[in-house]
Enzyme design. Structure first.
Site, mmCIF file in Angstrom:
data_model
loop_
_atom_site.group_PDB
_atom_site.id
_atom_site.type_symbol
_atom_site.label_atom_id
_atom_site.label_comp_id
_atom_site.label_asym_id
_atom_site.label_seq_id
_atom_site.Cartn_x
_atom_site.Cartn_y
_atom_site.Cartn_z
ATOM 1 N N GLY A 11 73.272 15.975 56.253
ATOM 2 C CA GLY A 11 74.377 16.622 55.535
ATOM 3 C C GLY A 11 74.079 18.103 55.318
ATOM 4 O O GLY A 11 72.944 18.459 55.011
ATOM 5 N N ARG A 72 74.527 14.006 62.488
ATOM 6 C CA ARG A 72 73.706 12.812 62.322
ATOM 7 C C ARG A 72 73.565 12.247 63.726
ATOM 8 O O ARG A 72 74.529 11.849 64.357
ATOM 9 C CB ARG A 72 74.364 11.847 61.349
ATOM 10 C CG ARG A 72 74.444 12.471 59.942
ATOM 11 C CD ARG A 72 74.426 11.430 58.847
ATOM 12 N NE ARG A 72 74.064 12.029 57.563
ATOM 13 C CZ ARG A 72 74.929 12.561 56.701
ATOM 14 N NH1 ARG A 72 76.209 12.552 56.973
ATOM 15 N NH2 ARG A 72 74.501 13.078 55.568
ATOM 16 N N ASP A 103 65.440 13.799 53.915
ATOM 17 C CA ASP A 103 64.291 12.978 54.329
ATOM 18 C C ASP A 103 64.528 12.208 55.622
ATOM 19 O O ASP A 103 63.578 11.904 56.342
ATOM 20 C CB ASP A 103 63.737 12.107 53.201
ATOM 21 C CG ASP A 103 64.767 11.190 52.599
ATOM 22 O OD1 ASP A 103 65.916 11.200 53.089
ATOM 23 O OD2 ASP A 103 64.427 10.476 51.641
ATOM 24 N N THR A 125 69.142 19.445 50.666
ATOM 25 C CA THR A 125 70.166 18.422 50.452
ATOM 26 C C THR A 125 70.680 18.546 49.030
ATOM 27 O O THR A 125 69.882 18.690 48.094
ATOM 28 C CB THR A 125 69.644 16.986 50.681
ATOM 29 O OG1 THR A 125 70.578 16.061 50.093
ATOM 30 C CG2 THR A 125 68.278 16.721 50.077
ATOM 31 N N ASP A 127 71.648 16.345 47.231
ATOM 32 C CA ASP A 127 71.235 15.175 46.437
ATOM 33 C C ASP A 127 69.935 15.422 45.667
ATOM 34 O O ASP A 127 69.622 14.704 44.725
ATOM 35 C CB ASP A 127 71.037 13.951 47.335
ATOM 36 C CG ASP A 127 72.346 13.446 47.924
ATOM 37 O OD1 ASP A 127 73.397 14.015 47.605
ATOM 38 O OD2 ASP A 127 72.302 12.481 48.718
ATOM 39 N N ASP A 129 66.972 14.687 46.423
ATOM 40 C CA ASP A 129 66.259 13.405 46.320
ATOM 41 C C ASP A 129 65.040 13.315 47.243
ATOM 42 O O ASP A 129 64.621 12.223 47.608
ATOM 43 C CB ASP A 129 67.230 12.251 46.615
ATOM 44 C CG ASP A 129 67.815 12.330 48.025
ATOM 45 O OD1 ASP A 129 67.663 13.374 48.688
ATOM 46 O OD2 ASP A 129 68.423 11.332 48.459
ATOM 47 N N ARG A 171 74.057 9.833 47.460
ATOM 48 C CA ARG A 171 74.118 8.571 48.190
ATOM 49 C C ARG A 171 73.233 7.504 47.540
ATOM 50 O O ARG A 171 73.664 6.401 47.298
ATOM 51 C CB ARG A 171 73.687 8.830 49.644
ATOM 52 C CG ARG A 171 73.909 7.694 50.566
ATOM 53 C CD ARG A 171 73.747 8.054 52.007
ATOM 54 N NE ARG A 171 72.837 9.163 52.250
ATOM 55 C CZ ARG A 171 72.689 9.757 53.415
ATOM 56 N NH1 ARG A 171 73.431 9.371 54.426
ATOM 57 N NH2 ARG A 171 71.837 10.726 53.592
HETATM 58 P P1 ADP Z 1 69.196 13.682 55.758
HETATM 59 O O1 ADP Z 1 68.257 14.444 56.616
HETATM 60 O O2 ADP Z 1 70.088 14.568 54.954
HETATM 61 O O3 ADP Z 1 68.487 12.619 54.935
HETATM 62 P P2 ADP Z 1 70.154 11.585 57.547
HETATM 63 O O4 ADP Z 1 69.463 10.473 56.830
HETATM 64 O O5 ADP Z 1 71.529 11.360 58.037
HETATM 65 O O6 ADP Z 1 70.235 12.933 56.702
HETATM 66 O O7 ADP Z 1 69.222 11.968 58.803
HETATM 67 C C1 ADP Z 1 69.561 13.050 59.628
HETATM 68 C C2 ADP Z 1 69.112 12.768 61.036
HETATM 69 O O8 ADP Z 1 67.693 12.635 61.085
HETATM 70 C C3 ADP Z 1 69.619 11.472 61.647
HETATM 71 O O9 ADP Z 1 70.924 11.580 62.121
HETATM 72 C C4 ADP Z 1 68.641 11.290 62.780
HETATM 73 O O10 ADP Z 1 68.908 12.187 63.833
HETATM 74 C C5 ADP Z 1 67.336 11.726 62.121
HETATM 75 N N1 ADP Z 1 66.659 10.548 61.544
HETATM 76 C C6 ADP Z 1 66.998 9.863 60.436
HETATM 77 N N2 ADP Z 1 66.175 8.806 60.225
HETATM 78 C C7 ADP Z 1 65.286 8.815 61.250
HETATM 79 C C8 ADP Z 1 64.187 7.981 61.627
HETATM 80 N N3 ADP Z 1 63.834 6.921 60.909
HETATM 81 N N4 ADP Z 1 63.512 8.301 62.751
HETATM 82 C C9 ADP Z 1 63.859 9.391 63.494
HETATM 83 N N5 ADP Z 1 64.896 10.208 63.200
HETATM 84 C C10 ADP Z 1 65.607 9.943 62.104
HETATM 85 O O1 F6P Z 2 73.198 13.591 51.512
HETATM 86 C C1 F6P Z 2 74.192 14.451 51.082
HETATM 87 C C2 F6P Z 2 75.499 13.704 50.942
HETATM 88 O O2 F6P Z 2 76.469 14.653 50.533
HETATM 89 C C3 F6P Z 2 75.487 12.499 50.031
HETATM 90 O O3 F6P Z 2 75.563 12.835 48.664
HETATM 91 C C4 F6P Z 2 76.671 11.748 50.523
HETATM 92 O O4 F6P Z 2 76.573 10.370 50.261
HETATM 93 C C5 F6P Z 2 76.644 11.978 52.005
HETATM 94 O O5 F6P Z 2 75.920 13.188 52.203
HETATM 95 C C6 F6P Z 2 77.999 12.086 52.621
HETATM 96 O O6 F6P Z 2 77.864 12.209 53.975
HETATM 97 P P1 F6P Z 2 79.069 12.531 54.990
HETATM 98 O O7 F6P Z 2 79.236 14.005 54.997
HETATM 99 O O8 F6P Z 2 78.578 12.001 56.281
HETATM 100 O O9 F6P Z 2 80.282 11.857 54.457
#
Ligand code: ADP
Ligand code: F6P
Length: 320
Positions: A11, A72, A103, A125, A127, A129, A171
């Site tokens: 995000g 993502r 993360d 982020t 969040d 978090d 989230r």
């Molecule tokens: P954020 O980084 O904000 O936590 P996401 O959880 O959507 O957002 O993760 C962002 C991107 O990081 C994912 O779309 C993917 O490309 C990569 N990613 C997430 N989890 C994993 C994982 N377990 N192993 C490898 N890449 C990951």
């Molecule tokens: O991780 C940031 C965040 O804004 C969360 O608070 C929320 O649940 C999520 O991303 C929303 O994601 P998307 O933009 O894919 O709807």
């Protein structure tokens, strides 16, 4: 290192652009070439990159979103794709990478480091978090956006003697909810980190408040708990107070970053490049007790972050 990449993933968060700018300009200052990788890990999988000189990041410090765009990229969870990304990075001449994200993005960064591309994560982020850091880029801007929205809802809620239930992002985390509840004088913050009982935490205090002459109430619910429309229905049915629910949604992710987010992003961006300059990867830049530090990615991902329960308790005391 003489050539590094930078990408934003997951995000978007206000301040990501300030971090990109800091990476590009600190890189230049250290005589490095910097490639911008577009749309998160997708750009690395498809070699979708752009050369970034100091002027390519002019006029972005104050803008929300991310000029590199974000995504993502679910394929990146497959090892074969991580290997392909490392190969592509080598072909592009990249010796290191900065990943700006949450993360999930750091799990990808860990995999890249393990497969031979030294990678440094910058926490961003709304969040807030990420366990190994006290602060994530974007949190302060989101808090201020939500604060402005809730102040406006308060005006109309108060005028109608209503209760307003406001659902904010988060989230799996209730940091936005807990902070703005205190900042906006809400009667309760409902967060995923603390068990919640409708009667004990909402209906009871609203009914008690009504006896003391309180006609208008604000309840902040974190997205991770959800159900704000149903909570509003229950409040109206059980207390007799007219209640409205508002889900703030993606407005919380946009807007010009605050000073705190611009400064933190600038400091973290520069810190990440300094690590790569010294040949150090597999780290997350973090803020701990007001100091900028770096931690091992795996250790950082395994840490636990605890919600400060005093925040929630104080909110209850101050809304008497
Ligand atoms: P954020 O980084 O904000 O936590 P996401 O959880 O959507 O957002 O993760 C962002 C991107 O990081 C994912 O779309 C993917 O490309 C990569 N990613 C997430 N989890 C994993 C994982 N377990 N192993 C490898 N890449 C990951
Ligand atoms: O991780 C940031 C965040 O804004 C969360 O608070 C929320 O649940 C999520 O991303 C929303 O994601 P998307 O933009 O894919 O709807």
């Amino acid at each position: 290192m003489k050539k590094i990449g930078v990408l934003t993933s997951g995000g978007d968060a206000p301040g990501m652009n300030a971090a990109i700018r800091a990476v590009v300009r600190t890189g230049k200052y250290n005589n490095m070439e910097v490639l911008g990788i577009r749309r998160g890990y997708n750009g690395l999988l498809h070699s979708d990159v752009v050369e970034m000189g100091p002027r390519s990041v002019s006029d972005i410090l104050h803008r929300g979103g991310t000029i590199l765009q974000t995504a993502r990229c679910l394929e990146f969870k497959e090892e074969a794709n991580v290997i392909k990304a490392v190969e592509n990075a080598r072909n592009l001449g990249l010796e290191g990478l900065v990943v700006i994200g949450g993360d999930g993005s750091f799990r990808g960064a860990r995999d890249l480091s393990l497969h031979g591309l030294p990678t440094v994560g910058i926490p961003a982020t709304i969040d807030n978090d990420i366990s190994c850091t006290d602060y994530c880029i974007g949190f302060d801007t989101a808090l201020n956006t939500v604060k402005d929205a809730i102040d406006k809802i308060r005006d109309t809620s108060q005028s109608h003697d209503r209760c307003s239930v406001i659902e904010v992002m988060g989230r799996d985390a209730g940091y936005i909810a807990a902070y703005v509840a205190l900042a906006c004088g809400a009667e309760a913050a409902i967060v995923p980190e603390a068990p919640f009982d409708l009667e004990r935490d909402i209906i009871g205090p609203i009914a008690e408040g009504k006896k003391r002459g309180k006609e208008s109430n604000l309840i902040v619910v974190a997205e991770g708990v959800g159900g704000s429309a149903e909570i509003a229905k229950q409040i109206e049915a059980r207390t007799g107070i007219e209640t409205r629910a508002t889900i703030l949604g993606h407005v919380q992710r946009g807007g010009n970053p605050t000073v705190q987010d611009r400064v933190t992003a600038s400091r973290m961006g520069a810190y990440a490049v300094e690590l790569l300059c010294r040949g150090i990867g597999n780290r997350i830049v973090a803020k701990q007790r007001d100091a900028f530090v770096d931690v091992d990615i795996l250790e950082g991902l395994n840490m636990q972050k605890k919600m400060d329960s005093e925040l929630l308790d104080l909110g209850k005391i101050l809304s008497i």
